[in-house]
Write a protein that holds these residues in place. Sequence first.
Motif, PDB file in Angstrom:
ATOM      1  N   ALA A 162       0.733  -1.307   0.155  1.00 39.23           N
ATOM      2  CA  ALA A 162      -0.105   0.017  -0.112  1.00 39.23           C
ATOM      3  C   ALA A 162       1.028   1.168  -0.079  1.00 39.23           C
ATOM      4  O   ALA A 162       0.596   2.271  -0.632  1.00 39.23           O
ATOM      5  CB  ALA A 162      -0.862   0.047   1.050  1.00 39.23           C
ATOM      6  N   GLY A 163       2.006   1.368   0.808  1.00 40.40           N
ATOM      7  CA  GLY A 163       2.862   2.223   0.827  1.00 40.40           C
ATOM      8  C   GLY A 163       3.434   2.711  -0.710  1.00 40.40           C
ATOM      9  O   GLY A 163       3.580   3.772  -1.080  1.00 40.40           O
ATOM     10  N   GLY A 214       0.583   4.295  -2.672  1.00 37.35           N
ATOM     11  CA  GLY A 214       0.715   5.644  -2.308  1.00 37.35           C
ATOM     12  C   GLY A 214       1.645   6.662  -2.718  1.00 37.35           C
ATOM     13  O   GLY A 214       1.546   7.586  -3.155  1.00 37.35           O
ATOM     14  N   ILE A 233       1.323   7.089  -6.484  1.00 33.35           N
ATOM     15  CA  ILE A 233       0.024   8.163  -6.643  1.00 33.35           C
ATOM     16  C   ILE A 233       0.602   9.450  -6.398  1.00 33.35           C
ATOM     17  O   ILE A 233       0.308  10.536  -6.998  1.00 33.35           O
ATOM     18  CB  ILE A 233      -1.279   7.784  -5.795  1.00 33.35           C
ATOM     19  N   ARG A 234       1.412   9.679  -5.198  1.00 32.74           N
ATOM     20  CA  ARG A 234       1.817  11.110  -4.741  1.00 32.74           C
ATOM     21  C   ARG A 234       2.679  11.593  -5.972  1.00 32.74           C
ATOM     22  O   ARG A 234       2.639  12.733  -6.057  1.00 32.74           O
ATOM     23  CB  ARG A 234       2.813  11.050  -3.428  1.00 32.74           C
ATOM     24  N   VAL A 286      -2.390  16.351  -2.108  1.00 33.55           N
ATOM     25  CA  VAL A 286      -2.219  15.074  -1.560  1.00 33.55           C
ATOM     26  C   VAL A 286      -2.407  15.135  -0.178  1.00 33.55           C
ATOM     27  O   VAL A 286      -2.977  14.213   0.786  1.00 33.55           O
ATOM     28  CB  VAL A 286      -0.853  14.226  -1.936  1.00 33.55           C
ATOM     29  N   GLY A 315      -5.148  13.149   2.070  1.00 33.54           N
ATOM     30  CA  GLY A 315      -4.595  12.308   2.983  1.00 33.54           C
ATOM     31  C   GLY A 315      -5.356  12.560   4.544  1.00 33.54           C
ATOM     32  O   GLY A 315      -5.545  11.480   5.115  1.00 33.54           O
ATOM     33  N   ILE A 328      -4.121   1.038   5.319  1.00 36.18           N
ATOM     34  CA  ILE A 328      -4.781   2.182   4.619  1.00 36.18           C
ATOM     35  C   ILE A 328      -4.180   3.296   5.264  1.00 36.18           C
ATOM     36  O   ILE A 328      -3.469   4.333   4.499  1.00 36.18           O
ATOM     37  CB  ILE A 328      -6.350   2.393   4.545  1.00 36.18           C
ATOM     38  N   LEU A 351      -0.914   3.265   2.708  1.00 33.50           N
ATOM     39  CA  LEU A 351      -1.310   4.235   1.508  1.00 33.50           C
ATOM     40  C   LEU A 351      -1.375   5.368   1.902  1.00 33.50           C
ATOM     41  O   LEU A 351      -0.701   6.333   1.145  1.00 33.50           O
ATOM     42  CB  LEU A 351      -2.732   3.535   1.252  1.00 33.50           C
ATOM     43  N   LEU A 352      -2.040   5.998   3.051  1.00 32.37           N
ATOM     44  CA  LEU A 352      -1.970   7.566   3.165  1.00 32.37           C
ATOM     45  C   LEU A 352      -0.837   7.903   3.675  1.00 32.37           C
ATOM     46  O   LEU A 352      -0.460   9.182   3.523  1.00 32.37           O
ATOM     47  CB  LEU A 352      -3.318   7.765   4.131  1.00 32.37           C
ATOM     48  N   LEU A 390       1.268   8.475   0.677  1.00 31.43           N
ATOM     49  CA  LEU A 390       0.622   9.602  -0.338  1.00 31.43           C
ATOM     50  C   LEU A 390       1.119  10.787   0.345  1.00 31.43           C
ATOM     51  O   LEU A 390       1.399  11.647  -0.591  1.00 31.43           O
ATOM     52  CB  LEU A 390      -0.849   9.274  -0.161  1.00 31.43           C
ATOM     53  N   THR A 391       0.767  11.020   1.799  1.00 32.16           N
ATOM     54  CA  THR A 391       1.136  12.526   2.075  1.00 32.16           C
ATOM     55  C   THR A 391       2.812  12.843   2.428  1.00 32.16           C
ATOM     56  O   THR A 391       3.359  11.698   2.534  1.00 32.16           O
ATOM     57  CB  THR A 391       0.402  12.792   3.546  1.00 32.16           C
TER      58      THR A 391
END
Length: 120
Positions: A9-10, A13, A16-17, A37, A41, A65, A69-70, A73-74
Motif C-alpha cells: 500500500a505504501g 501511495g 500516486i503522490r 495529496v 490524506g 490504509i 497508503l495514506l 501519499l502524504t
Amino acid sequence: MVILWVALAGGVGAVIRWLVSAWFAERAPRGTGTTLVNLVGALGLGAVVALSHNGQLHPDVAVVIGTGLLGALTTFSTWMVETLEGSEGAMAGIWWRTVPHVLMGMGLVMVGTHLGGGVN
C-alpha cells in the motif's frame, strides 16, 4: 503478513503522490500537488480512524490504509521544503503557506472522522 500489505500500500501511495505532483508541476504553482495529496490524506485518515474506532474497519486494514497508503501519499517534509522555497524565506510567505493549510488539514480530518461515524 500485515507488514507486506503496508509495504504494498505504501508503494501505491508513493506512486500516486509522484503522479499527482508530476501532473500539477506543469499546470499549477509549485506545491499544489503536495498540498492536494496532504489534504486528501487528512480527509482519508480521519475517516479511517473513525471507521476503525467504530468497529467498521478491521484494525489491520486501518493500518494498511492509514500507515501504508495514506502515509506514503502524504508528505510533511516535501511540504516544508516547498513552503520555504515558495516563500523565498519571507516570514509572511511562510505564514501564508503554512497556517491556512494546517487549518484546512485539521478541518478535513474533522470532516473525515464525521463521515466515518465520529470518534467518541
